[in-house]
Design a protein around this motif. Structure first.
Motif: not given
Length: 193
Positions: A46, A116, A119, A134, A137-138, A140, A168-169, A171-172, A191
């Protein structure tokens, strides 16, 4: 008490060695209008998938007084790629526009409540937290990004607007804690939303 740093809280101080051999404290970035502190590492897909997007954001906002500080808190006993020597190699190869700090004791990851890699934590001029979570949103697969929360947050702050989505959460991959299974997280970590 929440595990991760809450909106409005002050940035925890640090004194960590960077890949350039120098030690940096929070006060070393006092001239920054906005400070972005983010937890990252050398191996996480990520992180690797979104580093160039993060670079673009850092470069885009640098002239407006935004500084980026990257921190690697991962145990090298979980992934050897995350050791300090590999941090130095990674910075020498990539020339990222941020300082890359080593949180060997993992105390700073705990102080911030990092969940994460990556982060992100965005602090205003008074070093109060205004955004956490995050960057995109993507992370990775950059080709699938539809939302860049970090860009939006920095644009809003620099326009003297309130941050429209402050949490936001992330992601990773989870932080790799010393002596723990690679998927372990502290019991009170959860979360954000």
């Amino acid at each position: 008490m929440a595990y991760t740093l809450q909106i409005g809280q002050s940035a925890p101080d640090f004194n960590l060695q960077a890949t350039d051999g120098n030690y940096y404290k929070l006060s070393d970035f006092a001239d920054a209008r906005i400070l972005v502190v983010f937890f990252t590492c050398n191996h996480c897909p990520y992180v690797l998938g979104s580093d160039e997007i993060t670079r673009q954001t850092a470069n885009r906002f640098q002239s407006q007084g935004v500084r980026f500080v990257a921190i690697n808190s991962n145990s090298p006993h979980t992934y050897q790629e995350d050791n300090f020597e590999n941090m130095v190699i990674r910075m020498n190869e990539n020339h990222f526009p941020w300082v890359y700090l080593h949180d060997q004791t993992q105390e700073i990851a705990l102080a911030y409540g990092a969940l994460k890699t990556p982060h992100f934590y965005v602090f205003d001029q008074d070093r109060k937290l205004v955004y956490t979570g995050r960057a995109v949103d993507s992370p990775r697969d950059a080709s699938k990004i539809t939302v860049n929360d970090l860009d939006r947050t920095l644009s809003e702050l620099l326009a003297s607007q309130p941050v429209s989505v402050p949490i936001t959460n992330p992601i990773g991959c989870s932080i790799k804690w010393e002596g723990k299974d690679r998927k372990w997280m502290p019991a009170d970590a959860c979360d954000l939303i």
